[in-house]
Design a protein around this motif. Structure first.
Motif, PDB file in Angstrom:
ATOM      1  N   GLY A 123       0.867  -1.273   0.161  1.00 28.69           N
ATOM      2  CA  GLY A 123       0.008  -0.085   0.085  1.00 28.69           C
ATOM      3  C   GLY A 123       0.876   1.300  -0.055  1.00 28.69           C
ATOM      4  O   GLY A 123       1.620   1.354  -0.689  1.00 28.69           O
ATOM      5  N   GLY A 124       0.486   2.246   0.951  1.00 21.05           N
ATOM      6  CA  GLY A 124       1.169   3.649   0.914  1.00 21.05           C
ATOM      7  C   GLY A 124       1.287   4.151   2.032  1.00 21.05           C
ATOM      8  O   GLY A 124       0.128   3.653   3.133  1.00 21.05           O
ATOM      9  N   GLY A 125       1.374   5.407   2.215  1.00 19.56           N
ATOM     10  CA  GLY A 125       1.269   6.082   3.460  1.00 19.56           C
ATOM     11  C   GLY A 125       1.799   7.646   3.412  1.00 19.56           C
ATOM     12  O   GLY A 125       2.156   8.224   2.432  1.00 19.56           O
ATOM     13  N   PHE A 126       1.663   8.465   4.607  1.00 18.59           N
ATOM     14  CA  PHE A 126       2.016   9.820   4.679  1.00 18.59           C
ATOM     15  C   PHE A 126       2.986   9.840   6.084  1.00 18.59           C
ATOM     16  O   PHE A 126       2.712   8.994   6.986  1.00 18.59           O
ATOM     17  CB  PHE A 126       1.060  10.703   4.921  1.00 18.59           C
ATOM     18  CG  PHE A 126      -0.196  10.756   3.796  1.00 18.59           C
ATOM     19  CD1 PHE A 126       0.371  11.255   2.544  1.00 18.59           C
ATOM     20  CD2 PHE A 126      -1.502  10.614   3.725  1.00 18.59           C
ATOM     21  CE1 PHE A 126      -0.499  11.311   1.411  1.00 18.59           C
ATOM     22  CE2 PHE A 126      -2.159  10.516   2.813  1.00 18.59           C
ATOM     23  CZ  PHE A 126      -1.836  11.021   1.643  1.00 18.59           C
ATOM     24  N   MET A 127       4.049  10.397   6.143  1.00 13.92           N
ATOM     25  CA  MET A 127       4.704  10.807   7.137  1.00 13.92           C
ATOM     26  C   MET A 127       4.859  12.347   7.467  1.00 13.92           C
ATOM     27  O   MET A 127       4.960  13.000   6.408  1.00 13.92           O
ATOM     28  CB  MET A 127       6.128  10.230   6.933  1.00 13.92           C
ATOM     29  CG  MET A 127       6.868  10.413   8.426  1.00 13.92           C
ATOM     30  SD  MET A 127       8.469  10.144   8.223  1.00 13.92           S
ATOM     31  CE  MET A 127       9.474  11.463   7.170  1.00 13.92           C
ATOM     32  N   VAL A 128       4.503  12.647   8.537  1.00 16.02           N
ATOM     33  CA  VAL A 128       4.551  14.097   9.282  1.00 16.02           C
ATOM     34  C   VAL A 128       5.596  14.041  10.127  1.00 16.02           C
ATOM     35  O   VAL A 128       5.408  13.305  11.078  1.00 16.02           O
ATOM     36  CB  VAL A 128       3.308  14.735   9.419  1.00 16.02           C
ATOM     37  CG1 VAL A 128       3.429  16.227   9.992  1.00 16.02           C
ATOM     38  CG2 VAL A 128       2.266  14.645   8.339  1.00 16.02           C
ATOM     39  N   TYR A 129       6.443  14.706  10.009  1.00 16.56           N
ATOM     40  CA  TYR A 129       7.618  14.979  11.427  1.00 16.56           C
ATOM     41  C   TYR A 129       7.650  16.332  11.933  1.00 16.56           C
ATOM     42  O   TYR A 129       7.679  17.364  11.229  1.00 16.56           O
ATOM     43  CB  TYR A 129       9.005  14.029  10.966  1.00 16.56           C
ATOM     44  CG  TYR A 129       9.910  15.062   9.932  1.00 16.56           C
ATOM     45  CD1 TYR A 129      10.639  15.795  10.173  1.00 16.56           C
ATOM     46  CD2 TYR A 129       9.736  14.556   8.680  1.00 16.56           C
ATOM     47  CE1 TYR A 129      11.525  16.665   9.459  1.00 16.56           C
ATOM     48  CE2 TYR A 129      10.340  15.433   7.632  1.00 16.56           C
ATOM     49  CZ  TYR A 129      11.365  16.259   7.908  1.00 16.56           C
ATOM     50  OH  TYR A 129      12.268  16.817   7.185  1.00 16.56           O
ATOM     51  N   ARG A 130       8.351  16.358  13.237  1.00 20.30           N
ATOM     52  CA  ARG A 130       8.880  17.508  13.594  1.00 20.30           C
ATOM     53  C   ARG A 130      10.279  17.068  14.478  1.00 20.30           C
ATOM     54  O   ARG A 130       9.905  16.308  15.240  1.00 20.30           O
ATOM     55  CB  ARG A 130       7.885  18.147  14.640  1.00 20.30           C
ATOM     56  CG  ARG A 130       8.253  19.456  15.272  1.00 20.30           C
ATOM     57  CD  ARG A 130       7.351  20.021  16.149  1.00 20.30           C
ATOM     58  NE  ARG A 130       7.873  21.299  16.931  1.00 20.30           N
ATOM     59  CZ  ARG A 130       8.710  21.326  17.700  1.00 20.30           C
ATOM     60  NH1 ARG A 130       9.241  20.524  18.303  1.00 20.30           N
ATOM     61  NH2 ARG A 130       8.768  22.525  18.444  1.00 20.30           N
ATOM     62  N   LYS A 131      11.241  17.705  14.250  1.00 20.46           N
ATOM     63  CA  LYS A 131      12.448  17.456  15.106  1.00 20.46           C
ATOM     64  C   LYS A 131      12.701  18.126  16.137  1.00 20.46           C
ATOM     65  O   LYS A 131      11.833  19.329  16.439  1.00 20.46           O
ATOM     66  CB  LYS A 131      13.619  17.825  14.141  1.00 20.46           C
ATOM     67  CG  LYS A 131      13.663  16.843  12.769  1.00 20.46           C
ATOM     68  CD  LYS A 131      15.206  17.262  11.966  1.00 20.46           C
ATOM     69  CE  LYS A 131      15.179  16.487  10.887  1.00 20.46           C
ATOM     70  NZ  LYS A 131      16.722  16.848  10.225  1.00 20.46           N
ATOM     71  N   ALA A 132      13.554  18.011  16.877  1.00 25.90           N
ATOM     72  CA  ALA A 132      13.750  18.691  18.167  1.00 25.90           C
ATOM     73  C   ALA A 132      14.208  20.221  18.076  1.00 25.90           C
ATOM     74  O   ALA A 132      13.499  21.084  18.792  1.00 25.90           O
ATOM     75  CB  ALA A 132      14.892  18.154  19.054  1.00 25.90           C
ATOM     76  N   ASP A 133      14.596  20.627  16.841  1.00 28.03           N
ATOM     77  CA  ASP A 133      15.016  21.945  16.471  1.00 28.03           C
ATOM     78  C   ASP A 133      13.781  22.754  15.930  1.00 28.03           C
ATOM     79  O   ASP A 133      13.825  23.978  15.525  1.00 28.03           O
ATOM     80  CB  ASP A 133      15.884  22.028  15.716  1.00 28.03           C
ATOM     81  CG  ASP A 133      15.836  21.698  14.228  1.00 28.03           C
ATOM     82  OD1 ASP A 133      14.850  21.069  14.063  1.00 28.03           O
ATOM     83  OD2 ASP A 133      16.754  21.443  13.411  1.00 28.03           O
ATOM     84  N   GLY A 134      12.624  22.110  15.711  1.00 30.44           N
ATOM     85  CA  GLY A 134      11.431  22.778  15.420  1.00 30.44           C
ATOM     86  C   GLY A 134      11.040  22.516  13.929  1.00 30.44           C
ATOM     87  O   GLY A 134      10.190  22.828  13.368  1.00 30.44           O
TER      88      GLY A 134
END
Length: 282
Positions: free
Chosen positions: A46-57
């Protein structure tokens, strides 16, 4: 901390963190483990989405959702009279999109990972060989899908049997597929033996997926949607996901209200959320 739909997958993510891997390594390992332990949503097909936020914002988003095969067209699910043919878009070979999960995981690893990819996929291989304990939820899900398994495949598949709580499901073929990906990388899935097997099977069933579709697949880095709700900043997925836009609309709609005055899940609370959601989804 690692949170997922199955304890086995979360545990694998935690072990990767303990080995010195970063959050992205843990995400990849957890994702692959879910392909084994949680077949109703975890996947390599299948497939997907990734959303991220690092420690530095710093924030970012990756779109590795499935895409329509090149031979797809707007009328492919309609009969000669222009009426929708039931189930054609949701069940069987013509419902299959070009898979994005493996491309997405390699993209994440290349840009943000730290441990070797082989270290991240091996726990999923081991889990597929060892097997996963069937839960009560699994029993219900397998039973609910039984008719669809048979309709889509025309033959018995390993998951099509009367499972009981406490049984162990093993996935030897999936383990072999993951081993090929471990040994030969992303190209194995999109151009190698796995690609060939997938296309041959789907075309034999009447599907339109081609080797060219697989070879041309690319995951896309995107700017996530960011908005404020009261004193919070929310980061969410952008198009082609509707989630971030709808979430922004819903939260902005209820922002003027003092929602804290309503007890959680009380009538007033539910009414406020429901009216906001109705408008966003409309």
């Amino acid at each position: 901390m690692v949170v997922s739909a199955r304890v086995e997958a979360s545990q694998i993510g935690i072990e990767i963190l303990k080995k010195g891997g970063n959050a992205f390594d843990a995400m990849i390992a957890t994702d692959l483990a879910l392909a084994v332990a949680y077949p109703f949503a975890g996947n390599i097909g299948g497939g997907g989405f990734m959303v991220y936020r690092k420690a530095d914002g710093t924030t970012g988003a990756l779109d590795y959702r499935e895409k329509a095969p090149q031979l797809a067209n707007r009328n492919m699910y309609l009969d000669a009279n222009g009426a929708v043919i039931p189930d054609l878009s949701t069940l069987g070979p013509l419902a299959v999109g070009v898979p994005g999960t493996i491309a997405g995981l390699f993209e994440v690893h290349q840009k943000l990972g730290s441990l070797p990819f082989s270290d991240l996929i091996q726990p999923a291989i081991d889990l597929a060989k060892k097997g996963v304990i069937v839960t009560e939820s699994d029993v219900d899900s397998f039973a609910n899908q039984k008719e669809k398994f048979r309709k889509a495949n025309d033959t018995n598949i390993p998951l099509d049997r009367d499972w009981k709580v406490g049984d162990t499901v093993k996935y030897p073929e999936l383990a072999h597929t993951l081993e090929r990906i471990r040994d030969m990388g992303r190209s194995e899935f999109y151009e190698g033996e796995t690609a060939q097997k997938m296309v041959t099977f789907i075309q034999k069933k009447g599907g339109i997926l081609t080797l060219e579709d697989l070879k041309n697949y690319q995951a896309v880095w995107r700017q996530p949607i960011q908005f404020t709700y009261k004193d919070h900043t929310i980061t969410s997925m952008t198009l082609p996901s509707s989630g971030g836009i709808c979430l922004a609309q819903i939260l902005k709609s209820i922002e003027p209200f003092d929602i804290g005055q309503y007890p959680h899940n009380s009538e007033k609370y539910m009414q406020l959320l429901t009216e906001a959601e109705r408008r966003a989804y409309a």
